[in-house]
Design an enzyme around this catalytic site. Structure first.
Site, short mmCIF file in Angstrom:
data_model
loop_
_atom_site.label_atom_id
_atom_site.label_comp_id
_atom_site.label_asym_id
_atom_site.label_seq_id
_atom_site.Cartn_x
_atom_site.Cartn_y
_atom_site.Cartn_z
N SER A 66 -9.84 -1.01 7.57
CA SER A 66 -9.24 -0.76 6.26
C SER A 66 -8.50 -1.96 5.67
O SER A 66 -8.06 -1.90 4.53
CB SER A 66 -8.30 0.44 6.33
OG SER A 66 -9.04 1.63 6.42
N SER A 117 -9.64 1.27 3.36
CA SER A 117 -8.86 2.11 2.46
C SER A 117 -7.72 1.36 1.77
O SER A 117 -7.06 1.90 0.88
CB SER A 117 -8.26 3.27 3.25
OG SER A 117 -7.30 2.80 4.20
N LYS A 120 0.85 -1.19 0.00
CA LYS A 120 0.00 0.00 0.00
C LYS A 120 0.88 1.24 0.00
O LYS A 120 1.88 1.30 0.72
CB LYS A 120 -0.91 -0.03 1.24
CG LYS A 120 -1.98 1.04 1.31
CD LYS A 120 -2.83 0.82 2.56
CE LYS A 120 -3.94 1.84 2.67
NZ LYS A 120 -4.77 1.62 3.90
#
Length: 610
Positions: free
Chosen positions: A324, A300, A228
């Site tokens: 997330s 997310s 990420k």
């Protein structure tokens, strides 16, 4: 990061006025001659916050911009009521409080500066037995290397590791397969922000050279992964998915990047994070779900969820402050492991919510998360919140020795609360029955009665404090409007008293769940069978793992589990369930999840892409 501001010159009177207001809100208005309260705190009965002005200094005056009417209106924001006399008293000191706030803003601060108040999920007086670093994986026969590149790409980390170790495939060839798939499929999914092809091929070549000389680093040796875009990578853009930071290039790696490199993993690139890790949209677009590209991929950690499901990496790394990792895992039908708070080092990660930030892997098989967890576990001496705890996993753990808590209420509807739910799927109920068939002792539990949603503003407070400059200079308009901007503006109206009351509530919740976990080894539910449970586990710091329960049919969903048009075209989607474990019990819930995954036998289904 913002440019450093010039320090302001602060007089003794400015300092005392600001200190008085910030320390006590109304101390400056107290009557020092009353013989009680703050006046008695100083030596000789003098209130140190009420020191006389220095020579030539004027006594502080009420701000002409703040009137009794201003205070009366502000009371509505904080659900309090003052009398006219109390408002007049406040007028004598409130200017000092405002001045103190302005002084705070004038102090340059690095975004990564941690608060002096540090969260620890461990309760005082409780014992948390140490664990040795031990990994005992299940025995399986990966079989020969497939001829089909898609079969190789969708294979588990365990299988790929076996083929690399036995010379059936090189790390470079495996990396090339993924880079080819990324080039072909990632643009339609918006799941990669930066692809590091040259860097990956160089790492893969080095992995192959090491293996040829007899050096084998373990299960992740030569395995390609994506991370990420919340983690620093030296010389590689680290954008946090946010327009204000899209040109940011760190000069050193995050600790977790170093740990994965040391374990032999090969970095394919930076996966899309929602803008500053809120939602599923970054400055380049909306990350799409490979099961239905009209849907988002959750958030997310949207890029990790999408890329892992579409086999654009062997595994990925995500972050989690409020679901997330588990949310995109649920949306995309992959495994997501959210570690105990403090277990995985956060040095070099995007700062966001210091008391909630957690890191963990996303993978296509449960046991793929095990070597990743083993590689990234470890203390970080630069972090006040880091906890030194070993990671112990044994695939042979007998499920019949475990007690698992659940509630029938969690298996009725899934969603984010009233008006945003749909009935549970057959796959959820089948997973519950499969868990019983494993011989696990099922125990009905009831969540404590708490106003869980009252904790959510604390997440916004922490993020608003770190990214204050974006709010104050207007750059928050560069972020997606459905994300942070309004939440940050709103919590600036939350009082510090109410913030700390929510933290006291949080501590009470930690005690309640400590009581629950004294009777069960884990809690089990559809990922969103109880939004209160999912949220509570974030605030208490407990680990959780989501895994695929099965497939279902649903019209396109744009937000949450409820279809936009219930009569719309049906698409195959996935349904996940989740285990939430006791503190530092990742090994236990991983073993449980692996056993359930094997019994359900639905992990092999692939999304209709590519």
């Amino acid at each position: 990061m913002g440019s450093p501001r010039k320090r302001s010159t602060t007089t003794r009177r400015d300092f005392l006025a600001g200190s008085a207001a910030l320390a006590a809100g109304g101390f400056a208005a107290c009557d020092a001659g009353a013989g009680s309260g703050p006046a008695e705190a100083g030596a000789g009965g003098e209130d140190p916050l009420q020191s006389a002005p220095e020579a030539g200094e004027a006594a502080p005056q009420p701000s002409p911009d703040i009137t009794a009417a201003t205070i009366a209106e502000a009371e509505k924001l904080h659900a309090v009521t003052y009398t006219d006399e109390e408002r007049e008293q406040l007028l004598q000191s409130i200017g000092g409080q405002v001045a103190g706030v302005r002084q705070l803003r004038d102090v340059p601060r690095e975004l990564a500066l941690q608060p002096a108040i540090t969260f620890d999920p461990r309760l005082p007086g409780e014992s948390y037995p140490p664990q040795e670093n031990r990994v005992v994986l299940s025995s399986e026969n990966p079989g020969p290397l497939p001829d089909n590149e898609a079969d190789i790409a969708y294979a588990s980390v365990r299988e790929q590791a076996h083929w690399i170790r036995t010379g059936q495939i090189t790390s470079r060839r495996l990396t090339e397969i993924y880079l080819s798939r990324i080039e072909r499929l990632a643009p339609d999914l918006y799941c990669y922000i930066t692809v590091t092809a040259d860097h990956a091929l160089a790492q893969a070549a080095e992995s192959d050279r090491e293996l040829a000389t007899g050096r084998y680093r373990g299960e992740l040796h030569g395995i390609p992964y994506g991370i990420k875009d919340c983690f620093n990578t030296a010389g590689i853009a680290t954008t946090w998915g946010a327009a204000p930071y899209r040109d940011q290039v760190p000069d050193r790696d995050a600790r977790i990047v170093t740990m994965l490199r040391d374990a032999g993993a090969v970095l394919l690139g930076k996966l899309a994070t929602a803008s500053l890790a809120n939602g599923y949209r970054w400055y380049g677009g909306r990350v799409r779900n490979p099961w239905n590209t009209e849907e988002h991929a959750g958030g997310s950690s949207a890029g990790p969820g999408s890329a892992t499901a579409a086999a654009l990496c062997s595994f990925s790394i995500g972050t989690d402050s409020l679901g997330s990792i588990l949310n995109p895992a649920d949306q995309c039908g992959v495994v997501g492991l959210r570690a105990t708070f403090g277990r995985v080092p956060t040095a070099g990660a995007m700062p966001l919510t210091p008391s909630l930030d957690r890191i963990g892997p996303l993978a296509r098989r449960v046991e793929d998360a095990v070597p990743v967890m083993a590689a990234i576990n470890g203390p970080d001496p630069t972090s006040a919140s880091s906890i030194d705890m070993g990671f112990d996993y044994d695939a042979a753990l007998d499920p019949r020795t475990l007690r698992v808590g659940y509630s029938p209420d969690w298996f009725r509807e899934v969603g984010f609360g009233p008006g945003a739910t749909v009935p549970v799927a057959d796959a959820h109920l089948e997973a519950l029955e499969a868990l019983r068939e494993l011989g696990v002792e099922m125990v009905e539990v009831e969540l404590p009665s708490f106003p869980y949603s009252a904790l959510i503003p604390n997440l916004y407070v922490e993020a608003a404090a770190i990214y204050e400059e974006l709010t104050l200079d207007g750059r928050d308009d560069q972020l997606p409007p459905e994300g942070w901007p309004n939440a940050w503006r709103q919590v600036r109206m939350l009082s510090a008293v109410d913030y700390l009351q929510a933290e006291r509530l949080r501590r009470g919740l930690m005690h309640e769940f400590d009581r629950i976990y004294s009777d069960v080894d884990a809690l089990f539910a559809p990922t969103y069978g109880s939004f209160e449970l999912l949220m509570a586990m974030n605030y208490t710091g407990h680990p959780g793992i989501g895994l695929r329960a099965g497939l279902d049919e649903s019209p396109t969903r744009s937000a949450g589990p409820v279809p936009d048009d219930p009569q719309g075209e049906q698409h195959t989607i996935t349904r996940n369930v989740a285990f939430h474990g006791g503190l530092f019990e990742e090994g236990k819930i991983l073993a449980l999840a692996r056993a359930l995954e094997e019994r359900l036998g639905v992990y092999h289904h692939r999304p209709p892409i590519g």
